[in-house]
Scaffold this motif. Structure first.
Motif, PDB file in Angstrom:
ATOM      1  N   LEU A  14       0.988  -1.286   0.073  1.00  0.00           N
ATOM      2  CA  LEU A  14       0.090  -0.013   0.016  1.00  0.00           C
ATOM      3  C   LEU A  14       0.875   1.291  -0.107  1.00  0.00           C
ATOM      4  O   LEU A  14       0.150   2.379  -0.140  1.00  0.00           O
ATOM      5  CB  LEU A  14      -0.958  -0.243   1.278  1.00  0.00           C
ATOM      6  N   ARG A  15       2.038   1.256   0.429  1.00  0.00           N
ATOM      7  CA  ARG A  15       3.126   2.264   0.448  1.00  0.00           C
ATOM      8  C   ARG A  15       3.987   2.566  -0.888  1.00  0.00           C
ATOM      9  O   ARG A  15       4.708   3.537  -1.358  1.00  0.00           O
ATOM     10  CB  ARG A  15       3.823   2.509   1.519  1.00  0.00           C
ATOM     11  N   TRP A  30      -5.942   4.674  -3.074  1.00  0.00           N
ATOM     12  CA  TRP A  30      -6.890   3.505  -2.473  1.00  0.00           C
ATOM     13  C   TRP A  30      -6.582   2.364  -3.075  1.00  0.00           C
ATOM     14  O   TRP A  30      -6.645   2.472  -4.471  1.00  0.00           O
ATOM     15  CB  TRP A  30      -8.265   3.913  -2.606  1.00  0.00           C
ATOM     16  N   ALA A  31      -6.950   1.289  -2.591  1.00  0.00           N
ATOM     17  CA  ALA A  31      -6.844   0.068  -3.172  1.00  0.00           C
ATOM     18  C   ALA A  31      -8.201  -0.711  -2.860  1.00  0.00           C
ATOM     19  O   ALA A  31      -8.801  -0.574  -1.854  1.00  0.00           O
ATOM     20  CB  ALA A  31      -5.923  -1.135  -2.565  1.00  0.00           C
ATOM     21  N   LEU A  71     -12.784   0.156   0.210  1.00  0.00           N
ATOM     22  CA  LEU A  71     -11.416   0.579  -0.331  1.00  0.00           C
ATOM     23  C   LEU A  71     -10.483   0.709   0.918  1.00  0.00           C
ATOM     24  O   LEU A  71     -10.779   0.949   2.128  1.00  0.00           O
ATOM     25  CB  LEU A  71     -11.552   1.840  -0.907  1.00  0.00           C
ATOM     26  N   ILE A  72      -9.144   0.570   1.003  1.00  0.00           N
ATOM     27  CA  ILE A  72      -8.162   0.783   2.140  1.00  0.00           C
ATOM     28  C   ILE A  72      -6.887   1.502   1.306  1.00  0.00           C
ATOM     29  O   ILE A  72      -6.601   1.429   0.214  1.00  0.00           O
ATOM     30  CB  ILE A  72      -7.804  -0.538   2.466  1.00  0.00           C
ATOM     31  N   VAL A  82       1.214   9.464  -4.923  1.00  0.00           N
ATOM     32  CA  VAL A  82      -0.252   9.306  -4.710  1.00  0.00           C
ATOM     33  C   VAL A  82      -0.661  10.699  -3.911  1.00  0.00           C
ATOM     34  O   VAL A  82       0.217  11.271  -3.470  1.00  0.00           O
ATOM     35  CB  VAL A  82      -0.904   8.180  -4.043  1.00  0.00           C
ATOM     36  N   ASP A  83      -1.802  11.031  -4.090  1.00  0.00           N
ATOM     37  CA  ASP A  83      -2.610  12.126  -3.479  1.00  0.00           C
ATOM     38  C   ASP A  83      -3.569  11.695  -2.322  1.00  0.00           C
ATOM     39  O   ASP A  83      -4.865  11.202  -2.706  1.00  0.00           O
ATOM     40  CB  ASP A  83      -3.161  13.363  -4.504  1.00  0.00           C
ATOM     41  N   VAL A  84      -3.147  11.487  -1.008  1.00  0.00           N
ATOM     42  CA  VAL A  84      -4.060  11.234  -0.039  1.00  0.00           C
ATOM     43  C   VAL A  84      -4.736  12.120   0.543  1.00  0.00           C
ATOM     44  O   VAL A  84      -5.296  11.980   1.535  1.00  0.00           O
ATOM     45  CB  VAL A  84      -3.074  10.344   1.033  1.00  0.00           C
ATOM     46  N   GLU A  85      -4.931  13.126  -0.170  1.00  0.00           N
ATOM     47  CA  GLU A  85      -5.927  14.312   0.124  1.00  0.00           C
ATOM     48  C   GLU A  85      -6.066  14.926   1.216  1.00  0.00           C
ATOM     49  O   GLU A  85      -6.585  15.042   1.982  1.00  0.00           O
ATOM     50  CB  GLU A  85      -7.235  13.693  -0.211  1.00  0.00           C
TER      51      GLU A  85
END
Length: 181
Positions: A14-15, A30-31, A71-72, A82-85
């Protein structure tokens, strides 16, 4: 394979390397949970219950589900774009950064840079920073003049798990602290 090993693999996926589980992340990191479980399940025992246990018990709260748990994503620490907002936030006047003694020379010359990550990670307290520093050898803790940095135009963000993030910390905003053995 225990939950700790699976948790480490989940962090990698995920990272840093979603392709390690044969999945893709969307632009916001998101996955799809079903795809993630199936992908990890190809190489090790893994199911939804294990995933929920990892998320629930992770001391650093590294992961978040969306509202319906379809989603996770990892909250921060990505080496992939990625843009984790993240929303800009006002930091406290002082934050802390822990590192190993071997990095002191370059930090005091060049400041803190995200290296392979997207952001520099900072802590609210000395003890957390010291614990992070211990992972890199003899710990060194820097006080970060975050309030002054923000006044000078640097942006700060706070991840869902409370870690403070910024793109860089120039050396003039750092003060080395004495760390007790």
């Amino acid at each position: 394979m225990g939950l700790t090993e699976v948790s480490k693999f989940l962090s990698l996926v995920l990272r840093h390397k979603p392709e390690a589980a044969g999945i893709a992340l969307d632009p916001n990191g998101w996955a799809k949970v079903d795809e993630l479980i199936a992908g990890i399940g190809k190489s090790r025992k893994f199911d939804r219950g294990m995933l929920e246990e990892i998320v629930r018990t992770d001391k650093k709260q590294r992961y978040s589900f969306n509202e319906d748990k379809t989603l996770i994503r990892a909250n921060q620490g990505h080496s992939i774009s990625v843009d984790v907002e993240l929303e800009a936030a006002s930091p406290p006047n002082i934050l802390y950064h822990g590192t190993g003694e071997k990095y002191v020379g370059s930090i005091e010359r060049e400041g803190l840079a995200p290296k392979s990550r997207l952001y520099v990670h900072l802590s609210n307290d000395r003890e957390t920073a010291r614990a992070v520093g211990q992972r890199h050898g003899k710990p060194v803790v820097y006080k970060v003049l975050a309030g002054k940095m923000q006044e000078d135009g640097y942006a700060y963000y706070r991840s869902q798990n409370g870690v403070w993030l910024t793109k860089e910390v120039p050396a003039q905003y750092l003060e080395r602290e004495n760390v007790e053995p």
